[in-house]
Design an enzyme around this catalytic site. Structure first.
Site, PDB file in Angstrom:
ATOM      1  N   LYS A 182       4.883 -12.400 -15.980  1.00 43.85           N
ATOM      2  CA  LYS A 182       4.675 -12.474 -14.529  1.00 43.85           C
ATOM      3  C   LYS A 182       3.529 -13.421 -14.185  1.00 43.85           C
ATOM      4  O   LYS A 182       3.617 -14.203 -13.262  1.00 43.85           O
ATOM      5  CB  LYS A 182       4.397 -11.063 -13.984  1.00 43.85           C
ATOM      6  CG  LYS A 182       4.230 -11.007 -12.477  1.00 43.85           C
ATOM      7  CD  LYS A 182       5.549 -11.206 -11.748  1.00 43.85           C
ATOM      8  CE  LYS A 182       5.398 -11.323 -10.262  1.00 43.85           C
ATOM      9  NZ  LYS A 182       6.562 -11.986  -9.661  1.00 43.85           N
ATOM     10  N   GLU A 219      16.075 -18.844 -15.017  1.00 46.28           N
ATOM     11  CA  GLU A 219      15.202 -17.844 -15.630  1.00 46.28           C
ATOM     12  C   GLU A 219      15.820 -16.452 -15.677  1.00 46.28           C
ATOM     13  O   GLU A 219      15.480 -15.660 -16.540  1.00 46.28           O
ATOM     14  CB  GLU A 219      13.840 -17.805 -14.921  1.00 46.28           C
ATOM     15  CG  GLU A 219      13.896 -17.362 -13.480  1.00 46.28           C
ATOM     16  CD  GLU A 219      12.518 -17.254 -12.832  1.00 46.28           C
ATOM     17  OE1 GLU A 219      11.526 -17.101 -13.530  1.00 46.28           O
ATOM     18  OE2 GLU A 219      12.466 -17.319 -11.583  1.00 46.28           O
ATOM     19  N   ASN A 265      -0.774   1.713   5.967  1.00 47.67           N
ATOM     20  CA  ASN A 265      -0.033   0.660   5.266  1.00 47.67           C
ATOM     21  C   ASN A 265       0.535  -0.253   6.336  1.00 47.67           C
ATOM     22  O   ASN A 265       1.230   0.217   7.235  1.00 47.67           O
ATOM     23  CB  ASN A 265       1.098   1.279   4.431  1.00 47.67           C
ATOM     24  CG  ASN A 265       2.067   0.230   3.926  1.00 47.67           C
ATOM     25  OD1 ASN A 265       1.672  -0.909   3.684  1.00 47.67           O
ATOM     26  ND2 ASN A 265       3.323   0.609   3.795  1.00 47.67           N
ATOM     27  N   GLY A 266       0.245  -1.549   6.229  1.00 45.55           N
ATOM     28  CA  GLY A 266       0.750  -2.492   7.225  1.00 45.55           C
ATOM     29  C   GLY A 266      -0.322  -3.507   7.552  1.00 45.55           C
ATOM     30  O   GLY A 266      -1.360  -3.578   6.890  1.00 45.55           O
ATOM     31  N   ARG A 312       3.118   0.071  -5.371  1.00 44.78           N
ATOM     32  CA  ARG A 312       2.968  -0.544  -4.054  1.00 44.78           C
ATOM     33  C   ARG A 312       1.586  -1.191  -3.866  1.00 44.78           C
ATOM     34  O   ARG A 312       1.328  -1.828  -2.854  1.00 44.78           O
ATOM     35  CB  ARG A 312       3.173   0.509  -2.954  1.00 44.78           C
ATOM     36  CG  ARG A 312       4.509   1.202  -3.007  1.00 44.78           C
ATOM     37  CD  ARG A 312       4.614   2.223  -1.904  1.00 44.78           C
ATOM     38  NE  ARG A 312       4.587   1.596  -0.610  1.00 44.78           N
ATOM     39  CZ  ARG A 312       5.641   1.056  -0.006  1.00 44.78           C
ATOM     40  NH1 ARG A 312       6.814   1.121  -0.585  1.00 44.78           N
ATOM     41  NH2 ARG A 312       5.525   0.488   1.160  1.00 44.78           N
ATOM     42  N   HIS A 349      23.560 -42.107 -10.052  1.00 43.78           N
ATOM     43  CA  HIS A 349      22.593 -42.791 -10.912  1.00 43.78           C
ATOM     44  C   HIS A 349      22.462 -42.097 -12.267  1.00 43.78           C
ATOM     45  O   HIS A 349      21.489 -42.316 -12.985  1.00 43.78           O
ATOM     46  CB  HIS A 349      21.241 -42.874 -10.191  1.00 43.78           C
ATOM     47  CG  HIS A 349      21.357 -43.579  -8.871  1.00 43.78           C
ATOM     48  ND1 HIS A 349      21.504 -44.946  -8.764  1.00 43.78           N
ATOM     49  CD2 HIS A 349      21.441 -43.089  -7.596  1.00 43.78           C
ATOM     50  CE1 HIS A 349      21.624 -45.276  -7.483  1.00 43.78           C
ATOM     51  NE2 HIS A 349      21.594 -44.158  -6.751  1.00 43.78           N
ATOM     52  N   CYS A 393       0.853  -1.186   0.000  1.00 45.42           N
ATOM     53  CA  CYS A 393       0.000   0.000   0.000  1.00 45.42           C
ATOM     54  C   CYS A 393       0.889   1.237   0.000  1.00 45.42           C
ATOM     55  O   CYS A 393       1.988   1.213   0.559  1.00 45.42           O
ATOM     56  CB  CYS A 393      -0.927   0.137   1.206  1.00 45.42           C
ATOM     57  SG  CYS A 393      -2.083  -1.210   1.406  1.00 45.42           S
ATOM     58  N   LYS A 412      15.768 -19.985 -10.258  1.00 47.49           N
ATOM     59  CA  LYS A 412      16.159 -18.561 -10.311  1.00 47.49           C
ATOM     60  C   LYS A 412      17.313 -18.368 -11.286  1.00 47.49           C
ATOM     61  O   LYS A 412      17.320 -17.459 -12.097  1.00 47.49           O
ATOM     62  CB  LYS A 412      16.583 -18.031  -8.929  1.00 47.49           C
ATOM     63  CG  LYS A 412      15.472 -17.770  -7.946  1.00 47.49           C
ATOM     64  CD  LYS A 412      14.596 -16.595  -8.261  1.00 47.49           C
ATOM     65  CE  LYS A 412      13.345 -16.941  -9.011  1.00 47.49           C
ATOM     66  NZ  LYS A 412      12.224 -17.569  -8.429  1.00 47.49           N
ATOM     67  N   GLU A 468      14.342 -24.367  -6.125  1.00 48.17           N
ATOM     68  CA  GLU A 468      14.033 -22.951  -6.319  1.00 48.17           C
ATOM     69  C   GLU A 468      15.295 -22.179  -6.732  1.00 48.17           C
ATOM     70  O   GLU A 468      15.255 -21.294  -7.592  1.00 48.17           O
ATOM     71  CB  GLU A 468      13.425 -22.371  -5.026  1.00 48.17           C
ATOM     72  CG  GLU A 468      13.165 -20.873  -5.046  1.00 48.17           C
ATOM     73  CD  GLU A 468      12.253 -20.399  -6.172  1.00 48.17           C
ATOM     74  OE1 GLU A 468      11.640 -21.222  -6.858  1.00 48.17           O
ATOM     75  OE2 GLU A 468      12.191 -19.172  -6.383  1.00 48.17           O
ATOM     76  N   TRP A 492      -3.192  -2.279  -1.534  1.00 45.71           N
ATOM     77  CA  TRP A 492      -2.935  -3.678  -1.890  1.00 45.71           C
ATOM     78  C   TRP A 492      -3.623  -4.476  -0.798  1.00 45.71           C
ATOM     79  O   TRP A 492      -3.162  -4.516   0.343  1.00 45.71           O
ATOM     80  CB  TRP A 492      -1.434  -3.946  -1.912  1.00 45.71           C
ATOM     81  CG  TRP A 492      -1.099  -5.345  -2.265  1.00 45.71           C
ATOM     82  CD1 TRP A 492      -0.752  -6.353  -1.422  1.00 45.71           C
ATOM     83  CD2 TRP A 492      -1.069  -5.906  -3.575  1.00 45.71           C
ATOM     84  NE1 TRP A 492      -0.510  -7.500  -2.135  1.00 45.71           N
ATOM     85  CE2 TRP A 492      -0.693  -7.267  -3.467  1.00 45.71           C
ATOM     86  CE3 TRP A 492      -1.326  -5.396  -4.861  1.00 45.71           C
ATOM     87  CZ2 TRP A 492      -0.573  -8.111  -4.560  1.00 45.71           C
ATOM     88  CZ3 TRP A 492      -1.200  -6.240  -5.945  1.00 45.71           C
ATOM     89  CH2 TRP A 492      -0.820  -7.577  -5.788  1.00 45.71           C
TER      90      TRP A 492
HETATM   91  C1  F6R Z   1       9.483 -18.019 -11.046  1.00 46.65           C
HETATM   92  C2  F6R Z   1       8.089 -17.619 -11.175  1.00 46.65           C
HETATM   93  C3  F6R Z   1       7.122 -18.595 -11.724  1.00 46.65           C
HETATM   94  C4  F6R Z   1       5.837 -18.568 -10.897  1.00 46.65           C
HETATM   95  C5  F6R Z   1       4.754 -19.450 -11.563  1.00 46.65           C
HETATM   96  C6  F6R Z   1       3.511 -19.532 -10.718  1.00 46.65           C
HETATM   97  O1  F6R Z   1      10.263 -16.991 -10.542  1.00 46.65           O
HETATM   98  O2  F6R Z   1       7.727 -16.525 -10.848  1.00 46.65           O
HETATM   99  O3  F6R Z   1       7.647 -19.884 -11.770  1.00 46.65           O
HETATM  100  O4  F6R Z   1       6.120 -19.015  -9.627  1.00 46.65           O
HETATM  101  O5  F6R Z   1       4.447 -18.935 -12.814  1.00 46.65           O
HETATM  102  O6  F6R Z   1       2.961 -18.281 -10.518  1.00 46.65           O
HETATM  103  P1  F6R Z   1       1.902 -18.025  -9.389  1.00 46.65           P
HETATM  104  O7  F6R Z   1       2.582 -18.180  -8.103  1.00 46.65           O
HETATM  105  O8  F6R Z   1       1.420 -16.633  -9.646  1.00 46.65           O
HETATM  106  O9  F6R Z   1       0.826 -19.050  -9.576  1.00 46.65           O
END
Ligand code: F6R
Length: 618
Positions: free
Chosen positions: A613, A496, A102-103, A28, A512, A2, A493, A489, A76
């Site tokens: 995203k 990508e 905000n919080g 935000r 293996h 927010c 990172k 994970e 938000w």
């Molecule tokens: C990796 C990334 C993607 C998301 C995936 C799921 O950094 O951002 O792998 O995690 O597309 O997205 P959500 O969590 O929005 O369902």
């Protein structure tokens, strides 16, 4: 997250500056907007609604408002979906106070219980409660400042507040605890905002507020107070305030990223705040207990998610098994058909999605729902498609994530899931009262552990990124048990953001197959979690094939690592063997490594190629 902003001027109008600032703060949060203004004839006018700034501005005619003192908010959602009534500012029963926040207020439920009896509550937010607590003080003859102080004493959690009071038309009251808030000074006025970009058009002179500070601004006065002993409070003297004034010279581009060159690095550094908000939001959220009850009595739990959200789900399955002895089955959303025939009405599905809009996860949920399963969602977006289609929802409250790569939402998901696990453990009687309390207390400090890890990891990640600058081959990230899940994970990172092929697999699998790829200088990162001291053996077998091995471990984990020039050890923070903290101390290194490799290679870490995203297609 927010965004909040407020301006008070000797002459002229503040509304247009508030609106300009809100546009800068939209990153935000952007699900609802509102402003409150004290007009020249001393009316307190509030206009607010669901939608982004452009939409609400037009619909409610915000540009028509005029006044010397005004506050604004872009939201938000955390408590209650994005609706007109949940939009800020919120008012008291007598419409004398307007307040933006905000919080996250942690003791929301108990405050609401007592306020509901005597006040007319119009929203589902935690924010509105603050307006009514202040109202109680005014009704008892206290000043606004005193009433605010009384209210602050009752609040647990995080807040940045800006408050207008009809009877003091030149003042904006404020308070800060664990949410950002700054003051700006300019000729003929003062201002307050969540961050610097919102005020850069007006001033370059700022005071950064500290946690626990509160007070008010007037056009030619800034008064900051702190709590003293036994609930008393005192004013910080003018000389001390003068020394705190900072001149900020940022370009507008840099400013929108809060001084960071990219959103990704900003969001990596926002993780302590995100974890603190996640913890505060969930610790006393009755929904957490209700969801835990469902899990306690469940036969089977299927955990669905995509990408990073799936990886958070893996960590959930690990701790469910370890702390609650319950089996949770992880499933990549797009693979839902694998289990489709076996799902029935006794099943519980936990869907994890930052955006709440991921097509594959929605498809999985819709299919399993048709087969009778109960759907529980963990998301960052209140009112998202998954939220709407689920039987119950938990929110992580990490604030909007702009960088395409999930960073702060991943660690917030993990924290939320761990809180859920210990709640289930308590429900099942498998965690004693003391153990539950201890784990809950440890998790309440996840924010400071991740802060320390970011500080330790940043220079190391920068250094290793430099070494890898010309590297174009593959690399491995290995772990066992929890370490393997974190490694997945980490590798995602790197893939990508740095466009390097990184593979994560359980270290025991090397022999293996995968070890066939290892040759001289092949990079191998090893995540040595507490549950797997035997991983040193895997490091040795990699070094024997002349790989470059980095072992990452908590500094208080003792490992029998032989002297070997091909094996280097990176000591992260000490965690006293509390494995629930391990995801928070290992992952920042890999987020930062992928970021620095990407920047060194001239890529844009905020917008990695071929990725979006939110993936709303099959
Ligand atoms: C990796 C990334 C993607 C998301 C995936 C799921 O950094 O951002 O792998 O995690 O597309 O997205 P959500 O969590 O929005 O369902």
């Amino acid at each position: 997250m927010c965004g909040i902003i407020g301006l008070t001027k000797k002459t002229g109008d503040s509304v247009k500056d508030v609106l300009k600032g809100l546009a800068m703060l939209e990153y935000r949060g952007y699900d609802s907007v509102g402003i409150a203004v004290i007009t020249d004839n001393r009316r307190l006018v509030v206009r607010k609604g669901a939608g982004d700034l452009a939409n609400v501005r037009k619909r409610l005619g915000l540009d028509e408002l005029r006044g010397r003192t005004a506050i604004g908010h872009t939201r938000w959602a955390t408590h209650g979906p994005p609706t007109d009534s949940n939009a800020h500012p919120h008012t008291d029963c007598r419409d004398e106070i307007a307040l933006v926040h905000n919080g996250v207020i942690r003791n929301y439920a108990s405050l609401r219980d007592y306020l509901e009896k005597e006040h007319r509550l119009l929203s589902e937010t935690d924010t509105e409660l603050i307006a009514h607590i202040i109202e109680d003080g005014l009704r008892h003859g206290k000043s606004l400042l005193e009433s605010m102080v009384e209210a602050l004493k009752k609040l647990e959690g995080s807040y940045a507040l800006a408050i207008l009071y009809k009877n003091e038309p030149k003042r904006i009251y404020f308070a800060k605890m664990k949410s950002p808030l700054i003051l700006g000074m300019f000729d003929g006025g003062s201002a307050i905002a969540s961050d610097i970009p919102a005020l850069l058009d007006i001033t370059r002179k700022f005071i950064m507020l500290n946690d626990g500070e509160f007070g008010y601004i007037e056009p030619d006065e800034v008064s900051i107070y702190r709590f003293g002993s036994e609930g008393s409070f005192y004013k910080i003297d003018a000389e001390a305030l003068k020394n705190r004034i900072k001149l900020i010279e940022w370009s507008p581009e840099l400013a929108s990223k809060g001084g960071y060159p990219h959103f990704m690095i900003k969001e990596i550094y926002e993780q302590p705040q995100a974890l603190s908000d996640t913890y505060n939001g969930l610790a006393e959220d009755p929904s957490l207990k209700k969801v835990a009850e469902v899990f306690t009595s469940s036969k089977r739990i299927i955990v669905v998610g995509a990408g990073t959200s799936y990886h958070a789900g893996l960590i959930f399955t690990y701790f469910m098994s370890k702390l609650t002895k319950k089996m949770a089955i992880p499933l990549i959303s797009s693979e839902f058909k694998v289990l489709e025939s076996a799902i029935n009405d006794g099943d519980i599905v936990l869907a994890i999605s930052q955006s709440g809009e991921t097509f594959d996860t929605l498809e999985a949920v819709r299919t399993f729902k048709r087969k009778g399963a109960k759907i529980i969602t963990l998301t960052n977006v209140v009112g998202s498609a998954l939220d709407r289609e689920s039987d119950m929802t938990l929110y992580i409250r990490a604030g909007p994530e702009i960088g395409v790569a999930a960073t702060k939402t991943y660690t917030s998901q993990v924290l939320a899931l761990e809180l859920l696990v210990i709640e289930v453990g308590r429900g099942l009687g498998l965690l004693s009262k003391e153990n539950y309390k201890r784990l809950s207390e440890i998790l309440s400090r996840a924010d400071s552990y991740i802060q320390e890890s970011i500080e330790i990891s940043d220079p190391l990640a920068k250094y290793i990124a430099k070494l890898m600058n010309n590297y174009k081959g593959s690399l491995y990230v290995l772990g066992r048990g929890l370490g393997h899940y974190i490694a997945k994970e980490a590798a995602l990172k790197i893939k990508e953001i740095s466009y390097l092929h990184a593979e994560a697999y359980p270290a025991g699998e090397s022999k293996h197959g995968p070890i066939a790829l290892v040759e001289k200088d092949f990079p191998v990162f090893i995540i040595a979690t507490n549950d797997s001291p035997e991983i040193v053996g895997n490091a040795i077998e990699m070094a024997a094939r002349e790989a470059n091995v980095w072992i990452l471990k908590p500094s208080d984990t003792e490992l029998d690592i032989p002297d070997n020039e091909r094996i280097r050890t990176i000591d992260l923070n000490s965690i006293n063997k509390n494995d629930v903290l391990e995801p928070f101390i290992f992952i920042p290194f890999f987020q930062l490594l992928s970021y620095y490799i990407s920047v060194a290679k001239g890529y844009n870490p905020d917008k990695p190629r071929n990725l979006a995203k939110t993936v709303t297609v099959e």
